[in-house]
Design a protein around this motif. Sequence first.
Motif, PDB file in Angstrom:
ATOM      1  N   GLU A  98       0.912  -1.150   0.038  1.00  0.00           N
ATOM      2  CA  GLU A  98      -0.080   0.058   0.095  1.00  0.00           C
ATOM      3  C   GLU A  98       0.853   1.149  -0.039  1.00  0.00           C
ATOM      4  OE1 GLU A  98      -0.767   0.276   4.758  1.00  0.00           O
ATOM      5  OE2 GLU A  98      -2.207  -0.878   3.693  1.00  0.00           O
ATOM      6  N   THR A  99       0.171   2.437  -0.229  1.00  0.00           N
ATOM      7  CA  THR A  99       1.017   3.697  -0.292  1.00  0.00           C
ATOM      8  C   THR A  99       1.227   4.165   0.954  1.00  0.00           C
ATOM      9  OG1 THR A  99      -0.933   5.067  -0.322  1.00  0.00           O
ATOM     10  CG2 THR A  99      -0.088   4.287  -2.586  1.00  0.00           C
ATOM     11  N   LYS A 100       1.907   5.037   1.349  1.00  0.00           N
ATOM     12  CA  LYS A 100       2.201   5.502   2.840  1.00  0.00           C
ATOM     13  C   LYS A 100       1.030   6.161   3.322  1.00  0.00           C
ATOM     14  CE  LYS A 100       3.667  10.036   1.294  1.00  0.00           C
ATOM     15  NZ  LYS A 100       3.465  10.013  -0.162  1.00  0.00           N
ATOM     16  N   GLU A 101       0.018   6.461   2.539  1.00  0.00           N
ATOM     17  CA  GLU A 101      -1.406   6.880   3.217  1.00  0.00           C
ATOM     18  C   GLU A 101      -2.190   5.767   3.736  1.00  0.00           C
ATOM     19  OE1 GLU A 101       0.046   9.752   0.318  1.00  0.00           O
ATOM     20  OE2 GLU A 101      -0.197   7.839   0.213  1.00  0.00           O
ATOM     21  N   GLY A 102      -1.863   4.718   3.302  1.00  0.00           N
ATOM     22  CA  GLY A 102      -2.556   3.317   3.640  1.00  0.00           C
ATOM     23  C   GLY A 102      -3.308   2.968   2.241  1.00  0.00           C
ATOM     24  N   TYR A 103      -3.332   3.551   1.240  1.00  0.00           N
ATOM     25  CA  TYR A 103      -4.277   3.231  -0.003  1.00  0.00           C
ATOM     26  C   TYR A 103      -3.855   1.809  -0.926  1.00  0.00           C
ATOM     27  CZ  TYR A 103      -4.990   8.331   0.494  1.00  0.00           C
ATOM     28  OH  TYR A 103      -5.391   9.357   1.036  1.00  0.00           O
ATOM     29  N   LYS A 104      -4.973   1.308  -0.921  1.00  0.00           N
ATOM     30  CA  LYS A 104      -4.755  -0.056  -1.885  1.00  0.00           C
ATOM     31  C   LYS A 104      -4.748   0.167  -3.442  1.00  0.00           C
ATOM     32  CE  LYS A 104      -4.546  -2.948   1.644  1.00  0.00           C
ATOM     33  NZ  LYS A 104      -3.135  -3.825   1.806  1.00  0.00           N
ATOM     34  N   MET A 105      -4.236  -0.231  -4.376  1.00  0.00           N
ATOM     35  CA  MET A 105      -3.840  -0.324  -5.971  1.00  0.00           C
ATOM     36  C   MET A 105      -4.017  -1.354  -6.437  1.00  0.00           C
ATOM     37  SD  MET A 105      -0.176   1.506  -4.625  1.00  0.00           S
ATOM     38  CE  MET A 105      -0.022  -0.085  -3.790  1.00  0.00           C
ATOM     39  N   VAL A 106      -4.805  -1.064  -7.729  1.00  0.00           N
ATOM     40  CA  VAL A 106      -4.712  -1.907  -8.704  1.00  0.00           C
ATOM     41  C   VAL A 106      -4.094  -1.528 -10.134  1.00  0.00           C
ATOM     42  CG1 VAL A 106      -7.159  -3.215  -8.138  1.00  0.00           C
ATOM     43  CG2 VAL A 106      -7.100  -1.168  -9.613  1.00  0.00           C
ATOM     44  N   TYR A 107      -3.659  -2.353 -10.929  1.00  0.00           N
ATOM     45  CA  TYR A 107      -3.017  -2.148 -12.214  1.00  0.00           C
ATOM     46  C   TYR A 107      -3.488  -2.859 -13.307  1.00  0.00           C
ATOM     47  CZ  TYR A 107       1.059  -2.385 -15.390  1.00  0.00           C
ATOM     48  OH  TYR A 107       2.031  -2.319 -16.332  1.00  0.00           O
ATOM     49  N   THR A 108      -3.748  -2.085 -14.457  1.00  0.00           N
ATOM     50  CA  THR A 108      -4.140  -2.939 -15.644  1.00  0.00           C
ATOM     51  C   THR A 108      -3.464  -2.741 -16.976  1.00  0.00           C
ATOM     52  OG1 THR A 108      -5.563  -0.996 -16.640  1.00  0.00           O
ATOM     53  CG2 THR A 108      -6.554  -2.501 -15.142  1.00  0.00           C
ATOM     54  N   ARG A 109      -3.330  -3.704 -17.699  1.00  0.00           N
ATOM     55  CA  ARG A 109      -2.349  -3.343 -19.109  1.00  0.00           C
ATOM     56  C   ARG A 109      -2.584  -4.420 -20.190  1.00  0.00           C
ATOM     57  NH1 ARG A 109       4.113  -3.096 -19.059  1.00  0.00           N
ATOM     58  NH2 ARG A 109       4.600  -4.008 -21.004  1.00  0.00           N
ATOM     59  N   LEU A 110      -2.485  -4.142 -21.410  1.00  0.00           N
ATOM     60  CA  LEU A 110      -2.855  -4.865 -22.391  1.00  0.00           C
ATOM     61  C   LEU A 110      -1.615  -5.994 -22.697  1.00  0.00           C
ATOM     62  CD1 LEU A 110      -3.932  -2.540 -25.417  1.00  0.00           C
ATOM     63  CD2 LEU A 110      -5.385  -4.188 -24.335  1.00  0.00           C
ATOM     64  N   LEU A 111      -2.119  -7.158 -22.783  1.00  0.00           N
ATOM     65  CA  LEU A 111      -1.076  -8.221 -22.808  1.00  0.00           C
ATOM     66  C   LEU A 111      -0.707  -8.528 -24.306  1.00  0.00           C
ATOM     67  CD1 LEU A 111      -2.850 -10.844 -20.520  1.00  0.00           C
ATOM     68  CD2 LEU A 111      -0.629  -9.721 -20.003  1.00  0.00           C
TER      69      LEU A 111
END
Length: 286
Positions: A98-111
């Motif tokens: 997570e970020t320093k603020e405690g935020y969670k993340m998702v990531y997308t991309r073409l394969l």
Amino acid sequence: MDSAQTNELTQWPLVDRESIEKITQWLTAQPHLPQIQEHEIAQFLHANYGNEEATQRTIENYYTLRTNYRDCFTDRDVFNDAMQTALRIMMFTILPGETKEGYKMVYTRLLTSDASHFNHPQILKFMTMCLDLWVKLEGNAKGHIMLMDMHGMHVGHMTKMNMAAVKKHMFYVQDALPIRLKQLHFINVVPFMNWLMSLVRPLLHKEVEEMINMHVGLGKLHEDIPIECLPNEVGGTAGSVQELHDSFKEKLYANSEWFKATESQNLVDETKRPPKPKKFMFGLFG
């Protein structure tokens, strides 16, 4: 309340018990809406920082859209041909940490950069399923960040854009999905980004547009997002895109029965909707 529901409520320690009771009472006066459980109400309250009026709107939007937009919210079998094709074209993953603020993340991309099998409504349906699973797994985070890597995207993909599907998808993300959206990052920004933004800007809320960060290089991205959370391909150390894709794919498969079950659960009964203007949904389905 049974012990299982009590355990689920522990995920939301900052949600006020009185607010849950008020929303429960409000729901009893909404005959068209499903009578959802207290831990589900807590999730909507958390996403709206305890604002009860905003929570009511989000609940209304969430269940109304899932009921009326059946193209996206039925036939959600992760093993069917359409979803398997989407999994070969697009990747989605929950990033570790997570970020320093405690935020969670998702990531997308073409394969793949090959647009010949790019079915935009099906890709958006796949993305919606992934977002739903993210909410199930990390909906109680302090904040949520979406990272969209544009690597491999070209004008051929843009010619297949379905703006009707985009409109409904963006409504779902901005007005219905119970998350605390904090930042949107576009990585490896393409030369036609201004054209793309001209298409979607009319659909963006001002506060969401202000969350957008554009990255041609990676320097600023590494300031905003911990390197240990990012894929190797964008200068991180969290693992390769393929490894992260495979890991999240296993989560999708493990929740295949949950996706099927939620197709028919908690739907809106439009025959019981009180006769008042649906301003929040105006133009979405007509």
